[in-house]
Design an enzyme around this catalytic site. Structure first.
Site, mmCIF file in Angstrom:
data_model
loop_
_atom_site.group_PDB
_atom_site.id
_atom_site.type_symbol
_atom_site.label_atom_id
_atom_site.label_comp_id
_atom_site.label_asym_id
_atom_site.label_seq_id
_atom_site.Cartn_x
_atom_site.Cartn_y
_atom_site.Cartn_z
ATOM 1 N N ASP A 156 0.821 -1.198 0.000
ATOM 2 C CA ASP A 156 0.000 0.000 0.000
ATOM 3 C C ASP A 156 0.862 1.258 0.000
ATOM 4 O O ASP A 156 1.623 1.479 0.934
ATOM 5 C CB ASP A 156 -0.901 -0.026 1.243
ATOM 6 C CG ASP A 156 -1.716 1.243 1.339
ATOM 7 O OD1 ASP A 156 -2.087 1.765 0.285
ATOM 8 O OD2 ASP A 156 -1.947 1.707 2.457
ATOM 9 N N ASP A 181 -0.818 6.552 -7.825
ATOM 10 C CA ASP A 181 -1.220 5.556 -6.837
ATOM 11 C C ASP A 181 -1.075 4.151 -7.402
ATOM 12 O O ASP A 181 -1.264 3.925 -8.589
ATOM 13 C CB ASP A 181 -2.689 5.825 -6.444
ATOM 14 C CG ASP A 181 -3.140 4.955 -5.296
ATOM 15 O OD1 ASP A 181 -2.398 4.858 -4.301
ATOM 16 O OD2 ASP A 181 -4.223 4.361 -5.394
#
Ligand SMILES: *[C@@H]1O[C@H](CO)[C@@H](O)[C@H](O)[C@H]1NC(C)=O
Ligand SMILES: *[C@@H]1O[C@H](CO)[C@@H](O)[C@H](O)[C@H]1NC(C)=O
Ligand SMILES: *[C@@H]1O[C@H](CO)[C@@H](O)[C@H](O)[C@H]1NC(C)=O
Length: 456
Positions: A124, A326
């Site tokens: 993440d 991202d």
């Protein structure tokens, strides 16, 4: 599940023993990362739907996979938006907001402790702690490997509160009565993990069958864990750039290369942390705000023609907007003013040639009947122009998403919420690039490459 008395007694005994153990360890040994052969680590990234993933389901249709990915992208966008606008304020301290678990796209498999025990964690870029579930469990969720037992590891050391790495959360949360450093992560989907901060040995398998070892990584050992999404993983590897993150400990550099997220048999997706990071290609300025990674998007082209979009719509004003890169979002998102122009150009090229269809999972997406290989032959590349003259070029397999046997949607979608001003460059757009983050130098390097070549 409630803790039994026996579990609680066991927990206290273990922590009691370990606090005495830590008395004999100089506090600063916990803060130095010792790395042996090589400096830095390389690990395979396992996509959620890959044959290497325990989530792999050979019976799942393209539609099943896309439905999950659409839901997770939407959840991820909501999370990024909340985080980027400081929407979560608790007691004057920003809550430590971690993305929704279901949004997990990539996992890595490496070992903890001595003897080393393999654990599968999700990757993440939106959080910073590396944590796994640990015995004894007051409450733990299901995972595919046995739950890590720190009492069986000779290298596990609980961090005392005085350690400089004990920096998480509100001061009240940091210590227990045994002077041990605690963590408490709350997830966007109400999942949570609570436990102790420790240092532990990590062992990574390198592509040449060698091993690389980090002897004192800071990890969270979760003893009370709740998952909204029961499954296979043991925890989370946060790649954010705070003091305690593995990224920072390894020199504030990391890179990933994603060759294909659609091909379940593709084995070369990978993550490099630390010195092996390949900072090649051209660099664009990076700005970090609230652990999110912002780039300066200046414009978009389709083929040779630069679209008429005011670059202001890509930039951050005050506490909102901007463009995030991202790894947890599949598709990219553009604000309406930019999306409308791009989508109109694509329609000019495809309307009349292919039949427009509406995708049930993403009703606002621009979708056509057809396949990438047969019906989009000759479709031009699309380019995100970033500051510093850096181009992120998307071929049709990065610009379109296959949503069923005979349907494709543009993989750049509109941020549909009221007043949405955040743009997100998702992982499909980054396929076949080595994306390298040099956090200290505030740069992101983009190099168009076949990820397989990085393994040699
Ligand atoms: C896939 O389908 C086969 C045949 O129907 C079944 O035996 C198998 O359990 C299914 N696998 C999964 C992972 O659902
Ligand atoms: C993780 O690695 C271990 C040891 O190398 C292996 O036994 C296990 O199957 C791997 N798990 C996954 C999900 O790849
Ligand atoms: C999380 O919990 C809160 C409070 O119990 C609830 O209002 C909210 O709907 C929950 N969110 C999700 C995604 O379940």
């Amino acid at each position: 599940m409630a803790a039994t008395v026996a579990q609680l007694v066991k927990l206290s005994l273990i922590t009691f023993f370990l606090i005495f153990h830590t008395l004999y360890v100089p506090a600063n040994t916990a803060t130095v990362s010792t790395i042996t052969k090589p400096k830095g680590i390389i690990t395979k990234l396992i996509h959620h739907d890959s044959v290497l993933s325990p989530y792999y389901n050979p019976n799942a249709s393209i539609r099943d996979l896309v439905s999950r990915s659409v839901k997770s992208s939407a959840a991820r966008y909501a999370y990024l938006k909340a985080k980027s606008t400081n929407a979560f304020v608790v007691d004057d301290t920003r809550a430590h907001l971690v993305p929704e678990n279901t949004a997990a796209q990539f996992m890595a498999n490496f070992s903890f402790g001595e003897p080393p025990v393999p654990q599968l964690v999700t990757i993440d870029t939106g959080s910073d702690l590396l944590w796994i579930q640990c015995l004894p469990c007051t409450q733990c969720f299901k995972q595919s490997s046995p739950i890590f037992d720190p009492s069986k590891s000779s290298t596990y050391k609980i961090l005392p509160c005085g350690s400089p790495d004990c920096v998480l959360e509100k001061p009240a949360d940091k210590c227990n009565f045994l002077n041990q450093c605690r963590f408490n992560q709350k997830y966007f989907d109400n999942s949570s993990a609570e436990g102790l901060i420790a240092t532990e040995k990590l062992t990574f398998q390198t592509s040449d069958e060698g091993l690389s070892v980090i002897s004192d990584a800071v990890i969270g050992c979760g003893h009370i864990n709740v998952a909204a999404y029961e499954g296979q993983i043991s925890g989370v590897l946060g790649l954010g750039a705070s003091q305690i993150s593995l990224t920072t400990k390894l020199g504030s550099k990391f890179s990933y290369c994603i060759g294909s997220i659609r091909d379940p048999n593709y084995p070369h997706n990978q993550l490099i942390l630390g010195e092996g990071t390949k900072t090649e290609g051209s660099a664009t300025p990076l700005e970090m705000i609230d652990e999110l990674y912002y780039l300066t998007l200046e414009g978009i082209s389709l083929g040779q023609s630069r679209l008429q979009i005011d670059p202001k719509v890509f930039s951050r004003t005050g506490f909102t907007g901007g463009t995030i890169i991202d790894s947890g979002t599949t598709v990219s998102y553009l604000v309406k003013a930019a999306y409308d122009v791009l989508s109109a150009e694509v329609q000019k090229l495809l309307d009349g040639k292919l039949e427009r269809v509406q995708d049930p999972d993403s009703p606002t997406a621009l979708c056509y009947k057809g396949t990438i290989d047969q019906d989009l032959v000759g479709f031009p590349v699309a380019t995100f122009h970033l500051a510093g003259g850096v181009d992120l070029v998307m071929d049709k397999a990065s610009f379109f998403e296959v949503v069923s046997e005979n349907e494709v949607c543009m993989a750049v979608q509109m941020a549909v919420g009221e007043g949405d001003s955040l743009n997100v460059i998702g992982i499909l757009a980054q396929q076949n690039y080595n994306v390298a983050y040099d956090i200290a130098a505030k740069k992101v390097y983009l190099q168009s490459i076949d990820c397989e070549l990085l393994e040699s």
